[in-house]
Design an enzyme around this catalytic site. Structure first.
Site: not given
Length: 487
Positions: A267-269
């Protein structure tokens, strides 16, 4: 003594001899099949082989310390007791803790030096959903505060500080963070402290994290910080694409790091390179440098395959990324910074990206507004220079590039070569958007913005730089380790 009596006596002696022999045999077999604590153990052994920077002379199983892999029994004390016991071998060839098949519920526990945590392919470390199982630590000195709240932070599930020669590996066993428990508290504003990570090692040297699967982390998955000589290899990381801040691998103020052959959905980098936040990172002054990222596969619809920043106030330099594949990911490589960050992102080299369904291929921003507090220095301007991209194929792209520097502090030395970008049917009207940047391009389609039409330097030689020297971390070779475990 008559013959009948003599015959009876002889038979009695033989009978007693046989009885005694049977008793001895039974006792011996019982001893061989029972350990010192009275638990039955099997006579069969299974051999495990794996590669590691160091093989260990001693090995034990979590079951030897009372661990129960039923998914219900809390094993925090068993894990910590096992590590503490095995630490006695740190100067005698080191030790390995074997986690067999099962679901091993545990809270945070800390590792020791010259130590290997090995997960069986059917073993799962199950993160406890009880805040009391996670000690509260002070905020990192280069951040000045927690990420989720102004105070401290919960210790990571697997934690360690001031260690040397630490290995977390297996034959693809799993660490399950049971993150939904934490995500709900985060979204509800119910956390006094920052969520735990799955793995964090601080102020440590010679680290290997390999051949494991991490799922549903409360927040970041792997966080080496203030550390050196780090190998992350063959790791699978999976979290829902809308889960908050579930970054994959975050080297933070680290030197000599190699990340390779990893598959990440988050859900992120997927990989986020960091080095401290605003005035705290500037004061701490420890950059991330000499970083290799290769053969990374990423899926992250709301973030980047590789992000540099936004917390980069200790500096980031000499990053080498190649063979990067991304699907349905917001951007390929993203540079994030802001006024107040100070420091630098320089000498970044990327080659060989294969990108499929992207919002942006290239994204840089000097307007990332999140700050640790209001005390940052407005005169602390970051230096972004020497950013090199080459050999890129991208398809179904909404916008080729969005490059936004800082007014009065332009991003310079940008080089893009041999990039073929196929736009989506419903792509943005502006294919490129550029401001406060300077650079050169060669063989880029569609044509980049005018700010990137600087004169091609001789050293481009038809393509942007990629270093030919070998970093120290690339000389690290893995040994073949083998051991037997009672099954």
């Amino acid at each position: 003594m008559d013959k009948q009596t003599h015959h009876f006596a002889f038979n009695t002696k033989e009978t007693m001899k046989n009885i005694l022999l049977c008793i001895v045999t039974i006792i011996t077999l019982s001893f061989l099949t029972t350990n010192a604590q009275g638990r039955k153990v099997s006579q069969s052994y299974e051999t495990y082989e794996y590669t590691a920077i160091t093989c260990r002379s001693h090995s034990a199983s979590i079951t030897d310390f009372g661990g129960v892999g039923d998914g219900k029994t809390l094993n925090t004390k068993a894990f910590q007791s096992a590590v503490d016991h095995l630490s006695q071998y740190s100067s005698d060839g080191g030790a390995q803790l074997f986690v067999p098949a099962g679901k091993w519920l545990t809270g945070s526990f800390s590792l020791t030096s010259h130590f290997t945590l090995f997960l069986h392919k059917d073993a799962t470390l199950l993160a406890a959903q009880d805040l009391e199982e996670y000690p509260v630590l002070k905020a990192l000195p280069s951040y000045g505060r927690g990420r989720d709240a102004a105070g401290g932070r919960f210790a990571s599930l697997v934690f360690g500080t001031n260690l040397s020669d630490v290995i977390i590996t297996g034959n693809n066993g799993t660490i399950d963070g049971q993150g939904s428990f934490w995500w709900q508290k985060f979204h509800g504003g119910k956390l006094k402290y920052t969520r735990p990570y799955l793995i964090e090692l601080m102020f440590s040297d010679t680290i290997q994290i390999s051949n494991i699967t991490l799922i549903d982390s409360p927040s970041w998955n792997i966080h080496p910080v203030y550390s050196s000589n780090i190998l992350v290899k063959g790791v699978t990381i999976i979290a829902p694409v809308k889960s908050p801040n579930t970054d994959g691998i975050n080297p933070d103020s680290c030197t000599n790091t190699r990340i390779e052959d990893c598959y990440i959905i988050s859900g992120d980098d997927c990989v986020a390179v960091k080095s401290g936040w605003d005035e705290y990172g500037i004061a701490f002054g420890m950059p991330t440098k000499h970083l290799i990222i290769r053969r990374l596969t990423c899926v992250s619809p709301y973030s980047a395959a590789i992000a540099l920043g936004s917390e980069m106030s200790g500096g980031i330099e000499d990053v080498r990324a190649e063979d990067i594949t991304a699907y349905q990911t917001e951007s390929g490589v993203r540079i994030k910074t802001a006024v107040g960050r100070g420091a630098f992102v320089r000498n970044v080299y990327v080659r060989g990206m294969s990108l499929h369904t992207m919002k942006w291929v290239f994204w840089m921003t000097g307007n990332y507004k999140a700050h640790a507090d209001s005390h940052y220095d407005p005169h602390a301007l970051p230096e972004i220079t020497g950013i090199n991209y080459r050999d890129i194929v991208a398809e179904n792209v909404s916008m080729a590039g969005r490059l936004e520097g800082i007014s009065g502090d332009p991003f310079t030395g940008i080089c893009i070569s041999n990039a073929t970008i196929s736009m989506a049917v419903k792509h943005k009207k502006a294919i490129w958007m550029c401001s406060d940047v300077e650079g050169v391009t060669s063989g880029v389609d569609p044509k980049p913005c005018d700010l990137l039409d600087g004169k091609q330097s001789e050293k481009m030689d038809g393509g942007c730089e990629f270093p030919s020297d070998v970093l120290e971390i690339d000389n690290v070779e893995l040994k073949s380790c083998s051991y037997q475990n009672v099954t």
